[in-house]
Design a protein around this motif. Structure first.
Motif, PDB file in Angstrom:
ATOM      1  N   PRO A 234     -12.869   8.640  -4.253  1.00  0.00           N
ATOM      2  CA  PRO A 234     -14.250   8.152  -4.213  1.00  0.00           C
ATOM      3  C   PRO A 234     -14.706   7.640  -5.576  1.00  0.00           C
ATOM      4  CG  PRO A 234     -14.191  10.551  -4.105  1.00  0.00           C
ATOM      5  CD  PRO A 234     -12.778  10.094  -4.010  1.00  0.00           C
ATOM      6  N   VAL A 235     -15.647   6.698  -5.535  1.00  0.00           N
ATOM      7  CA  VAL A 235     -16.155   6.066  -6.759  1.00  0.00           C
ATOM      8  C   VAL A 235     -17.680   6.075  -6.738  1.00  0.00           C
ATOM      9  CG1 VAL A 235     -16.097   4.024  -8.235  1.00  0.00           C
ATOM     10  CG2 VAL A 235     -14.162   4.513  -6.715  1.00  0.00           C
ATOM     11  N   VAL A 236     -18.279   6.560  -7.810  1.00  0.00           N
ATOM     12  CA  VAL A 236     -19.715   6.385  -8.021  1.00  0.00           C
ATOM     13  C   VAL A 236     -19.905   5.298  -9.075  1.00  0.00           C
ATOM     14  CG1 VAL A 236     -20.473   8.692  -7.322  1.00  0.00           C
ATOM     15  CG2 VAL A 236     -19.753   8.297  -9.686  1.00  0.00           C
ATOM     16  N   GLN A 237     -21.003   4.572  -8.951  1.00  0.00           N
ATOM     17  CA  GLN A 237     -21.275   3.495  -9.895  1.00  0.00           C
ATOM     18  C   GLN A 237     -22.469   3.862 -10.764  1.00  0.00           C
ATOM     19  OE1 GLN A 237     -20.071  -0.460  -8.481  1.00  0.00           O
ATOM     20  NE2 GLN A 237     -20.549   0.226  -6.412  1.00  0.00           N
ATOM     21  N   ASP A 238     -22.377   3.492 -12.029  1.00  0.00           N
ATOM     22  CA  ASP A 238     -23.464   3.780 -12.946  1.00  0.00           C
ATOM     23  C   ASP A 238     -24.726   3.070 -12.469  1.00  0.00           C
ATOM     24  OD1 ASP A 238     -24.768   4.841 -15.111  1.00  0.00           O
ATOM     25  OD2 ASP A 238     -23.684   3.706 -16.629  1.00  0.00           O
ATOM     26  N   TRP A 239     -25.859   3.529 -12.956  1.00  0.00           N
ATOM     27  CA  TRP A 239     -27.144   2.951 -12.573  1.00  0.00           C
ATOM     28  C   TRP A 239     -27.163   1.457 -12.887  1.00  0.00           C
ATOM     29  CZ3 TRP A 239     -32.041   2.259 -15.664  1.00  0.00           C
ATOM     30  CH2 TRP A 239     -33.141   2.025 -14.822  1.00  0.00           C
ATOM     31  N   HIS A 240     -27.552   0.663 -11.914  1.00  0.00           N
ATOM     32  CA  HIS A 240     -27.612  -0.792 -12.022  1.00  0.00           C
ATOM     33  C   HIS A 240     -26.268  -1.395 -12.405  1.00  0.00           C
ATOM     34  CE1 HIS A 240     -32.297  -1.083 -12.416  1.00  0.00           C
ATOM     35  NE2 HIS A 240     -31.884  -0.739 -11.218  1.00  0.00           N
ATOM     36  N   ALA A 241     -25.205  -0.824 -11.851  1.00  0.00           N
ATOM     37  CA  ALA A 241     -23.865  -1.387 -12.001  1.00  0.00           C
ATOM     38  C   ALA A 241     -23.189  -1.376 -10.637  1.00  0.00           C
ATOM     39  CB  ALA A 241     -23.059  -0.586 -13.017  1.00  0.00           C
ATOM     40  N   ALA A 242     -23.912  -1.824  -9.619  1.00  0.00           N
ATOM     41  CA  ALA A 242     -23.489  -1.631  -8.230  1.00  0.00           C
ATOM     42  C   ALA A 242     -22.495  -2.660  -7.727  1.00  0.00           C
ATOM     43  CB  ALA A 242     -24.717  -1.633  -7.317  1.00  0.00           C
ATOM     44  N   ASP A 243     -22.000  -3.556  -8.602  1.00  0.00           N
ATOM     45  CA  ASP A 243     -21.132  -4.624  -8.106  1.00  0.00           C
ATOM     46  C   ASP A 243     -19.685  -4.493  -8.561  1.00  0.00           C
ATOM     47  OD1 ASP A 243     -21.702  -5.155 -10.746  1.00  0.00           O
ATOM     48  OD2 ASP A 243     -22.388  -7.206 -10.429  1.00  0.00           O
ATOM     49  N   ARG A 244     -19.296  -3.324  -9.087  1.00  0.00           N
ATOM     50  CA  ARG A 244     -17.884  -3.151  -9.467  1.00  0.00           C
ATOM     51  C   ARG A 244     -17.035  -2.798  -8.248  1.00  0.00           C
ATOM     52  NH1 ARG A 244     -21.850  -3.932 -13.168  1.00  0.00           N
ATOM     53  NH2 ARG A 244     -21.133  -3.668 -15.327  1.00  0.00           N
ATOM     54  N   ILE A 245     -17.597  -2.056  -7.301  1.00  0.00           N
ATOM     55  CA  ILE A 245     -16.920  -1.689  -6.062  1.00  0.00           C
ATOM     56  C   ILE A 245     -17.698  -2.325  -4.908  1.00  0.00           C
ATOM     57  CG2 ILE A 245     -16.139   0.210  -4.598  1.00  0.00           C
ATOM     58  CD1 ILE A 245     -14.793   0.176  -7.332  1.00  0.00           C
ATOM     59  N   PRO A 246     -17.035  -3.018  -3.982  1.00  0.00           N
ATOM     60  CA  PRO A 246     -17.770  -3.703  -2.905  1.00  0.00           C
ATOM     61  C   PRO A 246     -18.656  -2.751  -2.105  1.00  0.00           C
ATOM     62  CG  PRO A 246     -15.503  -4.451  -2.970  1.00  0.00           C
ATOM     63  CD  PRO A 246     -15.591  -3.307  -3.924  1.00  0.00           C
ATOM     64  N   PHE A 247     -19.765  -3.298  -1.660  1.00  0.00           N
ATOM     65  CA  PHE A 247     -20.790  -2.544  -0.932  1.00  0.00           C
ATOM     66  C   PHE A 247     -20.202  -1.793   0.254  1.00  0.00           C
ATOM     67  CE2 PHE A 247     -24.480  -2.369   2.022  1.00  0.00           C
ATOM     68  CZ  PHE A 247     -25.432  -1.817   1.180  1.00  0.00           C
ATOM     69  N   GLY A 248     -19.305  -2.433   0.981  1.00  0.00           N
ATOM     70  CA  GLY A 248     -18.768  -1.828   2.192  1.00  0.00           C
ATOM     71  C   GLY A 248     -17.464  -1.083   2.016  1.00  0.00           C
ATOM     72  N   SER A 249     -17.005  -0.925   0.783  1.00  0.00           N
ATOM     73  CA  SER A 249     -15.725  -0.247   0.571  1.00  0.00           C
ATOM     74  C   SER A 249     -15.805   1.214   1.004  1.00  0.00           C
ATOM     75  CB  SER A 249     -15.319  -0.313  -0.903  1.00  0.00           C
ATOM     76  OG  SER A 249     -14.204   0.519  -1.165  1.00  0.00           O
ATOM     77  N   PRO A 250     -14.742   1.747   1.623  1.00  0.00           N
ATOM     78  CA  PRO A 250     -14.755   3.158   2.035  1.00  0.00           C
ATOM     79  C   PRO A 250     -14.774   4.138   0.870  1.00  0.00           C
ATOM     80  CG  PRO A 250     -12.592   2.182   2.378  1.00  0.00           C
ATOM     81  CD  PRO A 250     -13.514   1.053   2.051  1.00  0.00           C
ATOM     82  N   VAL A 251     -14.551   3.649  -0.358  1.00  0.00           N
ATOM     83  CA  VAL A 251     -14.594   4.547  -1.515  1.00  0.00           C
ATOM     84  C   VAL A 251     -15.897   4.423  -2.301  1.00  0.00           C
ATOM     85  CG1 VAL A 251     -12.088   4.622  -1.752  1.00  0.00           C
ATOM     86  CG2 VAL A 251     -13.401   2.901  -3.031  1.00  0.00           C
ATOM     87  N   ASN A 252     -16.801   3.565  -1.837  1.00  0.00           N
ATOM     88  CA  ASN A 252     -18.080   3.381  -2.534  1.00  0.00           C
ATOM     89  C   ASN A 252     -19.035   4.511  -2.159  1.00  0.00           C
ATOM     90  OD1 ASN A 252     -20.460   2.560  -3.695  1.00  0.00           O
ATOM     91  ND2 ASN A 252     -20.510   0.541  -2.720  1.00  0.00           N
ATOM     92  N   MET A 253     -19.368   5.352  -3.140  1.00  0.00           N
ATOM     93  CA  MET A 253     -20.258   6.489  -2.924  1.00  0.00           C
ATOM     94  C   MET A 253     -21.679   6.205  -3.392  1.00  0.00           C
ATOM     95  SD  MET A 253     -18.101   8.706  -1.622  1.00  0.00           S
ATOM     96  CE  MET A 253     -17.052   7.409  -0.937  1.00  0.00           C
ATOM     97  N   GLY A 254     -21.965   4.959  -3.837  1.00  0.00           N
ATOM     98  CA  GLY A 254     -23.306   4.619  -4.270  1.00  0.00           C
ATOM     99  C   GLY A 254     -23.502   4.769  -5.762  1.00  0.00           C
TER     100      GLY A 254
END
Length: 552
Positions: A234-254
């Protein structure tokens, strides 16, 4: 490298020639008499001069350019008042780690220290919020200073650089050779470092990646996504860095930070191994230095910043490399433990899907007569968006609708400020529309945030940047109102607004305007606004909302 055939020439021309040598395709300016020689150099140059309506807008555009392209954005302003207005973009670039170069016209050398018109000290003003401050006192160093400024802005942790241009110096003859760009190192990942990190992940029960910061590329984002998906991490994205992992990826935890879900924060706290790529666990992402502050926590950081500025919590190891270098090192690695983490990943993903899905009408809060629900407007908009839409936001509660719901499927596709600076959405949207004209550029704005740089809608109209702005009008500075109600309940003071007709504002600049004060109007308003953008006109949707509905 030699000069152009037109030599001898003045230092202002040499600065423009050096910008072209560094691949600059456009600059963002507010003109001033203090740097006329540079404006003269831009005359006929193969560099577009986008003229902003206020220096804050110009510096925001340069900062957004740095985020969107990965190359230093260039703004040019005049001394004194112009420099002070541009400071907001400098602070944004400093806290966000964005490559940016601000050129500031200065008083003549002979007039220094005499309280001459618009005099200020660039070292004192900018010295604490930039990587370097240069003042060009020798015309033949003009090209050299540009090269040094671009290198400083781009290397290590990127950031802003200021170049002061005395108006008499830049008119003097330039006879030196142009200075070639200075290469920027990506850093490297040695075999021992990579093995230590992969072994730590392979032995973990609850591994987690955290991504953010600058020095990314589309390829690096895709490589990190592929590594995480292949290994079920799983991957979390830093605040206002939401475009490193695609929105619909199964590993995108927000995303972490303000507006984050409880599940994302819990995963950060509970992970037994955290690998941060391009970013550090700072104030906002750690909920004010409360999350993951255990001195025994296993935290690996991959960053080109030797100082790791802003870091909190334990540091297990620091790999001195950019996300591009580390992503390349991850290529093809399979850990073989993905099934072990399935429950951990699946629970986080389920929570993120729930957070990022707009509820049905029956689940949304009731709204007062004469108002529409922002969630309904966003649902109508999102259902019509292309996969590669770019969204821009400033700061305020309204950003939650973009942070939670706007799809970010490719890198880059999200422009925002991590320093909480307002007035950024429209300038940033203009940059996205100019740099990627085939992609739709959408700004999600608050009413207070929009009017801090809404005049740059005129820049969008003048320079062919058909942006779509969605303005949430709740007639208040809602974030501050929320804090106010928490600390001083029932004592509203200094947060209420009286707004104009924003749709009429857009039409006044030659754009398209829609006024929505009922849910039933949302679908057709969105359709008409998108049609106007497709025709090449900037458009705006004014959404009148209920003050009582501050967040989705």
């Amino acid at each position: 490298m030699s000069n152009s055939p037109s030599n001898p020439t003045h230092a202002g021309q040499a600065i423009v020639d050096s910008l072209a040598l560094h691949g600059v395709d456009r600059v963002f300016t507010v003109p001033g008499e203090s740097y006329l020689a540079v404006l003269d150099g831009l005359h006929g140059a193969n560099i577009e001069n986008v003229i902003a309506r206020q220096e804050g807008g110009a510096s925001y555009m340069a900062e957004a350019y740095g985020k969107f392209t990965g190359r230093p954005g260039v703004a040019m302003v005049t001394r004194g008042p112009g420099a002070s207005n541009a400071y907001v973009g400098i602070h944004t670039a400093w806290q966000d780690g964005t490559p940016m170069v601000l050129f500031v016209g200065l008083i003549p050398v002979a007039d220094r220290m005499r309280e001459s018109f618009q005099e200020f000290d660039p070292y004192a003003w900018f010295g604490t919020q930039t990587k370097r401050v240069f003042v060009l006192d020798e015309p033949n160093r003009a090209s050299d200073v540009v090269a040094e400024a671009f290198f400083a802005a781009s290397s290590g942790r990127p950031g802003p650089v200021v170049v002061g241009l005395p108006e008499d110096v830049i008119t003097k003859e330039f006879t030196a050779a142009l200075t070639a760009p200075i290469p920027v190192a990506e850093g490297a990942v040695d075999a021992a470092q990579l093995e230590a990190i992969t072994q730590a992940l392979d032995g973990a029960q609850r591994p987690l990646l955290m991504v953010g910061g600058q020095r990314w590329s589309a390829q690096a984002a895709a490589q990190v996504t592929a590594f995480a998906e292949k290994n079920n991490i799983p991957v979390v994205q830093d605040w206002h860095a939401a475009d490193r992992i695609p929105f619909g990826s199964p590993v995108n935890m927000g995303s972490l930070g303000y507006g984050r879900s409880a599940a994302a924060a819990t995963m950060l706290a509970d992970a037994d191994v955290l690998v941060s790529i391009g970013c550090v666990l700072g104030d906002v992402s750690s909920d004010g230095y409360t999350l993951r502050q255990d001195p025994d926590a296993v935290n690996y950081v991959i960053s080109p910043d030797t100082t790791l500025r802003g870091r909190s919590g334990n540091l297990s190891a620091h790999v001195l490399a950019s996300p591009v270098a580390f992503a390349a090192a991850l290529e093809g690695i399979e850990l073989g433990a993905g099934e072990r983490w399935e429950d951990w990943r699946a629970a986080g993903r389920e929570a993120q899907v729930k957070v990022s899905t707009i509820p049905g009408d029956e689940q949304l809060p009731a709204t007062a007569p004469g108002t529409a629900r922002m969630s309904v407007v966003m649902r109508e908009l999102i259902s019509r968006l292309p996969d590669d839409v770019v969204n821009s936001v400033g700061a305020g509660n309204h950003t939650a609708w973009a942070q939670w719901y706007m799809p970010t499927n490719v890198f880059p596709s999200a422009l925002s400020t991590r320093n909480g600076s307002m007035g950024y959405s429209i300038p940033a949207a203009v940059v996205a529309a100019k740099q990627a004209p085939a992609r739709l550029s959408v700004a999600v704005c608050g009413d207070g945030e929009f009017l801090m740089n809404g005049q740059e809608f005129a820049t969008a109209a003048q320079f062919g940047a058909p942006i779509l702005a969605v303005v949430m009008d709740n007639r208040q500075f809602a974030t501050i109102r929320d804090h106010q109600e928490h600390h001083f309940p029932g004592r509203v003071s200094g947060t209420q607004l009286q707004n104009p007709d924003f749709a009429a504002f857009a039409r006044a600049f030659g754009g398209h305007g829609e006024y929505v004060d009922d849910d039933a109007q949302a679908a057709e308003a969105v359709q008409r606004a998108l049609a106007a953008v497709a025709e090449g006109r900037p458009a705006l949707i004014h959404v009148v909302t209920d003050q009582a509905i501050a967040l989705p």
